[in-house]
Motif scaffolding. Structure first.
Motif, short mmCIF file in Angstrom:
data_model
loop_
_atom_site.label_atom_id
_atom_site.label_comp_id
_atom_site.label_asym_id
_atom_site.label_seq_id
_atom_site.Cartn_x
_atom_site.Cartn_y
_atom_site.Cartn_z
N ASP B 124 0.84 -1.20 0.00
CA ASP B 124 0.00 0.00 0.00
C ASP B 124 0.87 1.24 0.00
O ASP B 124 1.94 1.25 0.62
N PRO B 127 0.26 6.33 4.11
CA PRO B 127 -0.79 7.31 4.38
C PRO B 127 -0.20 8.71 4.37
O PRO B 127 1.02 8.88 4.38
N HIS B 128 -1.07 9.71 4.35
CA HIS B 128 -0.59 11.08 4.43
C HIS B 128 -0.13 11.38 5.86
O HIS B 128 -0.79 11.01 6.81
N ALA B 326 3.86 -1.19 6.80
CA ALA B 326 2.67 -0.71 7.51
C ALA B 326 2.78 -0.98 9.01
O ALA B 326 2.32 -0.18 9.83
N VAL B 330 5.34 2.81 9.36
CA VAL B 330 4.25 3.79 9.46
C VAL B 330 4.00 4.28 10.90
O VAL B 330 3.89 5.48 11.12
N GLN B 334 4.31 8.12 11.97
CA GLN B 334 3.12 8.75 12.55
C GLN B 334 3.48 9.47 13.86
O GLN B 334 3.09 10.63 14.07
#
Ligand code: HEM
Lengths: 179, 375
Positions: B124, B127-128, B326, B330, B334
């Motif tokens: 994937d 994410p932003h 992920a 991530v 984050q």
């Protein structure tokens, strides 16, 4: 032999003068609070103040705008206490203080200036009438003040030493007896 | 330094021109400068970072499918195998430039769109993140080629040979060039902020295998997150040492954690406090925010410094290799986006993720087995 012993004090005086200059240089180059550094201008309660009643909030004002990240630790006669959340606005840090009994309190703070310089320190104050020394004092640490004081001390000592040699040399010239 | 014999041989090969590549392969004179291309896993991941990096972001030409991808991988693998071992590429017009590979590694990966051609593998996009200011020109591509070497001549030559190979099959979208400070004493190289960068990393191949290398359909492959991060060195320069060390949570001199320890490899202690009771490694510092609760590496960081020649900006080509982006990368990114004192001087401007193919055995090419193509 004679020439050697006559020039020895001069050499020592020169060495002393040299050391003096180095010492002055060291003291001059000690870190001084630069413009970029964040400093506490005032606080309420003020550091060292004695208050009749326990304050309900504390306000710290700094010389520079602050980053949102800031922390406080309130310590009383019975150890750490929980304060309200820390609010940072421009150059000011505000927080509400819990209800406390009489005693000596220390409020430590860590702020970071908007430009990224941290500052950690504390204020202490007394609430009500208390017997002295009800709170453990934090251990004193070697601070830049201490280093500066030593530096100044070294300069003074070296100065005295150099002066002593100069005076001694003059006296030796006058009396004509080197030893 | 190539010996006279290799130069002589190379000269003979040069005379032979295109036929050179058909000649008996050169036996590498400097065996230490050769890193094997073939193997269970691709080289260039757990390889100790070489001095120079060229990262190529490439799109497959429209309408091309698994067969075209397979053809490109076949051409690339063949030349990468030659060049990394010190032999000229097929149809190499400058065979002399291939004599000393200087630890050249060539590592291939595919972006999220192409992973759909491989069954059992999904990748994937990231994410932003709230701190991102991504520029299209450093964005996601179909393919990535990571070239690393200790010599710019061999690296540049390999880069050109591989770009030639993809004529008609791929289009170059971006090139990210970087450099790494190699040290003799095992310490991490410094980044452009002056910090030792790479201290906490999976070094123990056995113990940390699962952090980096995937299992299942992508067994012996891995995943890569590339983040192009600009550094605001002009304002960083205004900070004194104390503030710089505070921001990271480590000393500039030797990378030791501010909680104590003799060097960069000492374990940071996030609970150690100063006389006031505040953490010595500030909770908002980069180390405190990026560190895991498990007190160990979370993925492999293999970053390279960059300077953008056109405008003088500089920063870090941050590369994280993980078996599960992920799950591993991530969450850290984050946390850093939520809070990290370092964010004031850094800005992510490029971002892409890739699935890095498993390695290919001798006689095979990278990606063939995963694409289900015949030998
Ligand atoms: C320009 C941007 C960055 C700079 C200059 C930077 C610098 C550093 C430095 C100096 C260290 C401490 C030494 C070390 O362990 O290598 C470190 C640690 C680390 N960084 Fe970064 N970093 C940057 C971006 C990132 C990003 C984007 C991530 C992940 C999303 C990240 C994740 C980590 C992790 C996981 C550690 C190890 C923490 C630990 O376990 O102690 N860094 N970084």
């Amino acid at each position: 032999m004679k020439a050697l012993s006559a020039s020895a004090p001069r050499a020592i005086a020169r060495l002393a003068a040299c050391l003096l200059m180095i010492a002055v240089g060291v003291v001059a180059s000690l870190p001084l609070p630069a413009q970029a550094h964040v400093l506490l201008l005032r606080s309420d309660p003020a550091d060292g103040s004695v208050l009749k009643e326990a304050p309900t909030r504390a306000v710290f004002e700094f010389n520079q705008p602050l980053a949102p990240t800031a922390y406080v630790i309130l310590t009383g006669p019975d150890g750490p206490l929980t304060t309200g959340p820390v609010k940072v606005q421009a150059k000011t840090l505000t927080l509400t203080l819990p209800k406390v009994t009489d005693g000596r309190y220390r409020l430590a703070y860590r702020v970071i200036s908007a430009s990224g310089h941290p500052l950690t320190n504390s204020i202490s104050y007394v609430v009500g009438k208390i017997a002295p020394r009800t709170m453990k004092q934090p251990p004193r640490e070697r601070s830049p003040d201490w280093i500066a004081a030593t530096g100044v001390g070294a300069v003074v000592l070296l100065g005295i030493g150099a002066g002593w040699f100069v005076v001694r040399r003059k006296r030796q010239r006058q009396t004509g007896s080197p030893q | 330094m190539p010996t006279r014999r290799t130069i002589l041989r190379a000269g003979v090969l040069a005379g032979a021109g295109v036929a050179a590549s058909a000649c008996k392969p050169l036996s590498p004179e400097k065996s230490t400068s050769v890193i094997a291309f073939h193997g269970l896993r691709q080289a260039g991941v757990q390889t100790s970072p070489q001095s120079h990096l060229v990262l190529l972001g490439i799109d497959l030409t429209p309408k091309s499918g698994a067969e075209d991808l397979g053809r490109l991988m076949w051409l690339w693998s063949d030349d990468a195998a030659r060049l990394t071992s010190g032999q000229p590429a097929l149809a190499d017009t400058e065979p002399e430039l291939a004599v000393d590979p200087a630890n050249l590694t060539v590592t291939f990966g595919i972006g999220p769109r192409l992973t759909q051609l491989v069954s059992g593998v999904t990748l994937d996009p990231l994410p932003h993140f709230s701190t991102d200011k991504l520029q299209e020109r450093w964005g996601q591509t179909d393919l990535v080629v990571q070239l690393c070497a200790d010599d710019l001549i061999s690296l540049t030559h390999a880069q050109r040979m591989l770009l030639k190979d993809m004529a008609g099959l791929g289009v170059l979208r971006w090139t990210q060039s970087g450099f790494h400070q190699r040290t003799d004493d095992g310490s991490s190289g410094r980044n452009l902020m002056g910090q030792l960068d790479g201290s906490v990393n999976p070094r123990n191949a056995n113990e940390h295998d699962a952090l980096v290398w995937a299992d299942g359909a992508w067994k012996h492959g891995t995943f890569l997150a590339v983040r192009r991060i600009e550094m605001h060195l002009d304002t960083w320069d205004e900070l004194d040492r104390e503030a710089r060390e505070f921001t990271i949570g480590r000393k500039l001199s030797n990378g030791a954690p501010l909680s104590g320890g003799k060097d960069e490899f000492a374990d940071p202690d996030l609970h150690a406090t100063d006389k006031h009771g505040f953490a010595l490694i500030d909770p908002a510092s980069h180390v405190a925010r990026s560190r895991s609760a498990m007190n160990g590496p979370q993925f492999l960081r293999r970053g390279y410094n960059y300077v953008e020649p056109t405008d003088g900006t500089s920063g870090l080509i941050f590369m994280a290799y993980a078996s599960d982006l992920a799950g591993q990368f991530v969450p850290v990114q984050q946390r850093l986006a939520e809070q990290d004192l370092l964010n004031q001087w850094t800005q992510a401007i490029g971002s892409a993720v890739y699935a890095i193919w498993p390695g290919a055995p001798k006689g095979d090419y990278v990606g063939r087995a995963q694409l289900g193509l015949p030998r």
